[in-house]
Motif scaffolding. Structure first.
Motif, PDB file in Angstrom:
ATOM      1  N   ILE A  31     -22.944  14.074  87.104  1.00  0.00           N
ATOM      2  CA  ILE A  31     -23.005  13.671  88.518  1.00  0.00           C
ATOM      3  C   ILE A  31     -24.308  12.970  88.899  1.00  0.00           C
ATOM      4  CG2 ILE A  31     -21.365  15.392  89.345  1.00  0.00           C
ATOM      5  CD1 ILE A  31     -23.833  17.091  90.079  1.00  0.00           C
ATOM      6  N   VAL A  32     -25.272  12.954  87.965  1.00  0.00           N
ATOM      7  CA  VAL A  32     -26.536  12.251  88.200  1.00  0.00           C
ATOM      8  C   VAL A  32     -26.785  11.337  87.012  1.00  0.00           C
ATOM      9  CG1 VAL A  32     -29.050  12.509  88.406  1.00  0.00           C
ATOM     10  CG2 VAL A  32     -27.548  14.070  89.623  1.00  0.00           C
ATOM     11  N   ARG A  33     -27.277  10.160  87.314  1.00  0.00           N
ATOM     12  CA  ARG A  33     -27.576   9.171  86.275  1.00  0.00           C
ATOM     13  C   ARG A  33     -28.394   9.788  85.146  1.00  0.00           C
ATOM     14  NH1 ARG A  33     -29.524   3.774  89.182  1.00  0.00           N
ATOM     15  NH2 ARG A  33     -30.588   3.695  87.192  1.00  0.00           N
ATOM     16  N   SER A  34     -28.080   9.383  83.932  1.00  0.00           N
ATOM     17  CA  SER A  34     -28.772   9.940  82.771  1.00  0.00           C
ATOM     18  C   SER A  34     -30.092   9.233  82.472  1.00  0.00           C
ATOM     19  CB  SER A  34     -27.862   9.870  81.541  1.00  0.00           C
ATOM     20  OG  SER A  34     -27.559   8.513  81.251  1.00  0.00           O
ATOM     21  N   ASP A  35     -30.363   8.105  83.120  1.00  0.00           N
ATOM     22  CA  ASP A  35     -31.596   7.364  82.846  1.00  0.00           C
ATOM     23  C   ASP A  35     -32.750   7.769  83.773  1.00  0.00           C
ATOM     24  OD1 ASP A  35     -30.397   6.236  85.095  1.00  0.00           O
ATOM     25  OD2 ASP A  35     -30.982   4.190  84.576  1.00  0.00           O
ATOM     26  N   ILE A  36     -32.600   8.888  84.484  1.00  0.00           N
ATOM     27  CA  ILE A  36     -33.639   9.407  85.375  1.00  0.00           C
ATOM     28  C   ILE A  36     -34.230  10.655  84.725  1.00  0.00           C
ATOM     29  CG2 ILE A  36     -34.058  10.475  87.641  1.00  0.00           C
ATOM     30  CD1 ILE A  36     -33.369   7.547  87.873  1.00  0.00           C
TER      31      ILE A  36
END
Length: 181
Positions: free
Chosen positions: A140-145
């Motif tokens: 549910i949250v971008r993996s690049d953060i």
């Protein structure tokens, strides 16, 4: 070495000073005079100095206490059965609370808050990172953060709050930017 145990009246005075300082620093940041904090707490300036050797030490104690609360809240949410709501409810709450508190804005903006009692700042960072990782694992949250990116985004949201108080749209844009797809 353990801390000395304070008498009951000294503990009450210290708590009153911390509460008054949090209120004063929230409104005025470090610019608030120590005498104003003492007056607000209903104690003399000498009482403040007995507990805190400087205004900066008092400011740090207030910030550390708040960071501990943020870290505790994150810790409670880490194992939540609903990582999406845990993450997306926690983040705007921290931003909203910190934005109303000039002391927290100043502290979190100072090198990402790293100047405030290393173990407390690190505990906040670790728990924030764990919430982020759970949300990323749930897709549910971008993996690049990473955690440092997220802290930078929080500090950015706080800076925006200074220029456009109460603008929930900016926080919503931040949250939308973190979402997958």
């Amino acid at each position: 070495m353990s801390k000395p145990v304070l008498r009951a009246d000294a503990r009450r005075n210290r708590a009153r000073v911390l509460a008054a300082a949090e209120e004063a620093f929230a409104a005025d940041g470090l610019a608030v005079p120590l005498d104003d904090i003492a007056r607000l707490a209903g104690v003399g300036a000498g009482t403040v100095y007995r507990h805190f050797p400087s205004k900066e030490a008092l400011f740090q104690a207030v910030v550390v206490e708040r960071l501990e609360q943020y870290a505790d809240e994150a810790q409670e949410l880490i194992d939540s059965a609903a990582p999406a709501s845990a993450f997306y409810d926690y983040l705007p709450r921290v931003i909203e609370q910190a934005a109303r508190n000039r002391a927290m804005c100043e502290a979190l903006g100072a090198a990402g808050g790293s100047t405030y009692k290393a173990e407390t700042g690190e505990r906040f960072r670790v728990n924030l990172g764990a919430l982020l990782e759970r949300a990323q694992s749930a897709g549910i949250v971008r993996s690049d953060i990473d955690t440092d990116d997220l802290r930078a985004l929080i500090v950015g949201a706080l800076a925006v709050e200074r220029y456009a108080p109460g603008n929930q749209r900016v926080v919503q844009v931040l949250l939308d930017g973190l979402r997958v797809g």
